[in-house]
Scaffold this active site. Structure first.
Site, PDB file in Angstrom:
ATOM      1  N   TYR A 113       0.828  -1.218   0.000  1.00  0.00           N
ATOM      2  CA  TYR A 113       0.000   0.000   0.000  1.00  0.00           C
ATOM      3  C   TYR A 113       0.856   1.260   0.000  1.00  0.00           C
ATOM      4  O   TYR A 113       0.457   2.285  -0.529  1.00  0.00           O
ATOM      5  CB  TYR A 113      -0.922   0.024   1.231  1.00  0.00           C
ATOM      6  N   LYS A 149       4.011 -15.093   4.312  1.00  0.00           N
ATOM      7  CA  LYS A 149       4.435 -15.892   3.158  1.00  0.00           C
ATOM      8  C   LYS A 149       5.962 -15.979   3.247  1.00  0.00           C
ATOM      9  O   LYS A 149       6.685 -15.532   2.337  1.00  0.00           O
ATOM     10  CB  LYS A 149       3.982 -15.240   1.851  1.00  0.00           C
ATOM     11  N   ASP A 153      -1.863 -18.356   2.657  1.00  0.00           N
ATOM     12  CA  ASP A 153      -2.784 -19.148   1.835  1.00  0.00           C
ATOM     13  C   ASP A 153      -3.391 -20.297   2.645  1.00  0.00           C
ATOM     14  O   ASP A 153      -4.587 -20.583   2.535  1.00  0.00           O
ATOM     15  CB  ASP A 153      -2.109 -19.654   0.549  1.00  0.00           C
ATOM     16  N   ASP A 204     -11.767 -10.014   4.907  1.00  0.00           N
ATOM     17  CA  ASP A 204     -12.983 -10.024   4.085  1.00  0.00           C
ATOM     18  C   ASP A 204     -13.517 -11.450   3.972  1.00  0.00           C
ATOM     19  O   ASP A 204     -14.724 -11.687   4.029  1.00  0.00           O
ATOM     20  CB  ASP A 204     -12.710  -9.466   2.681  1.00  0.00           C
TER      21      ASP A 204
END
Ligand code: NAD
Length: 360
Positions: free
Chosen positions: A143, A190, A222, A250
């Site tokens: 971001y 990750k 993941d 989300d």
């Protein structure tokens, strides 16, 4: 009796509709407990661009900075969604607020009210009892890293960056929260493919030595996405980076059945901001059907985290629980069992919460 100053920043679209309800709930609590809360209202997002020529003015920001907490709605307008080239955008107001207030931790509690077990797309027996608290890092990652185009605009890049300090400060908040809950922390990264992930894991591993009472697990982001659906009850506190947090929270919102049910807190070392996780929802703006519960629960988080008012906060949650138990629903959380006379709009649900609070 406490004196507090709250900034109301409804923003755009249904942000206006639901934040009005959230504010009324805070006013009711103040009256009930004899607190003296004062309020300022500021513009942010599209409406601020239209009125002030900026998605968040210096004045509005200063008003927020000088307050004890901010109750925020959402920003956004369809005209920007379809125009990625617009230079001035509503979400710049949101990013500026987060950056300038030093909000580095986004907390999202994911807890399903038993009455809504049927509203989720996940089987009730997998879901019942799930209670997760996310800590999403807010100031780093793709971001805010360098971004751009090369090769005549045919290649794009977004740089992910994290410092040891940034990982430490969010991880500490997550460890401390785990201490007050079921004492389990999952760190999602990750580390298999990203250098930022390896630093993230190294820092959390080192810090876990300071928290021997907390059971720590490291999961790839993941795998965390998969486990959230397969077995959400295995999680207590989850801490993760900005981008993974965006996606995982989300996904987890589906555990709670609807975007309209979930609140979040963005905190740093100063003023905290409390907001629903949903956006400005153009598709239902002005129809009076938006679910205000996420804003009401944001107000509950505000009372708890920024003001330390546990009893007041729990009373708000209880009022929501009671009205759900009585069968009342907004359209987004109604199902085939809901009788049509119990499907209410934004204002009616807000009024019911206030009368329920009167009775508690
Ligand atoms: P959204 O969260 O606004 O809406 C997604 C879906 O959920 C829509 O169908 C909407 O009707 C429904 N929904 C959301 N909140 C609801 C509520 N309280 N009650 C009932 N239904 C609800 O996301 P989107 O459609 O992807 O984005 C719309 C706009 O919001 C865009 O301009 C986007 O940029 C902005 N946005 C802002 C924020 C924020 O301010 N924090 C977050 C996400 C999206």
């Amino acid at each position: 009796m406490a004196q507090k100053h709250i900034v109301i920043a409804p923003g755009d679209g249904i942000g206006q509709e639901v934040t009005a309800v959230g504010k009324k709930v805070v006013e009711k609590i103040a009256a009930k407990f004899g607190h003296e809360f004062t309020y300022d209202e500021v513009l942010i997002g599209h409406l601020s661009i239209e009125a002030m020529g900026s998605p968040l003015t210096d004045d509005a920001l200063e008003t927020m900075r000088n307050s004890d907490a901010v109750l925020f709605g959402a920003v956004g307008h369809p005209k920007y969604d379809n125009d990625p080239t617009a230079q001035m955008r509503p979400e710049q107001g949101l990013f500026r607020m987060r950056k300038e207030l030093g909000l580095y931790a986004n907390l999202r509690p994911i807890k399903l009210f038993d009455e809504l077990l049927g509203a989720s797309s996940i089987k009730p027996e997998v879901l019942k009892g799930a209670d997760i608290l996310f800590f999403r890092e807010l100031t780093g990652d793709v971001y805010f890293g360098e971004k751009g185009r090369k090769n005549n605009g045919n290649t794009a890049y977004d740089m992910a960056e994290y410092s040891r300090y940034e990982v430490e400060r969010i991880a500490r908040k997550a460890f401390e929260a785990a201490r007050t809950r079921r004492k389990k922390l999952c760190s999602a990264d990750k580390a298999n493919v990203m250098e930022t992930g390896r630093l993230w894991r190294e820092v959390v591993q080192k810090m876990s030595l300071d928290y021997p009472d907390i059971e720590v697990e490291h999961q790839y982001a993941d795998a965390t996405a998969m486990l959230l659906i397969k077995d959400p009850r295995r999680f207590d506190v989850i801490v993760t980076a900005n981008l993974f947090g965006d996606i995982l929270t989300d996904e987890a919102s589906q555990i709670a059945g609807s975007m309209g049910m979930l609140a979040s807190a963005s905190i740093g070392d100063g003023t905290g901001v409390y907001e629903p996780i949903h956006g400005s929802a153009h598709d239902i703006t002005g129809k009076g059907v938006a679910n205000p519960i996420a804003s009401i629960l944001s107000a509950a988080l505000l009372l708890d985290i920024s003001f330390g008012m546990k009893e007041e906060s729990e009373m708000v949650i209880k009022a929501v629980d009671n009205l759900l138990k009585a069968g009342y629903r907004t359209r987004d959380i109604a199902d085939s069992q809901t009788s049509s006379d119990k499907i209410l709009g934004t204002e009616a649900i807000g009024k019911l919460v206030l009368t329920t609070l009167d009775d508690l």
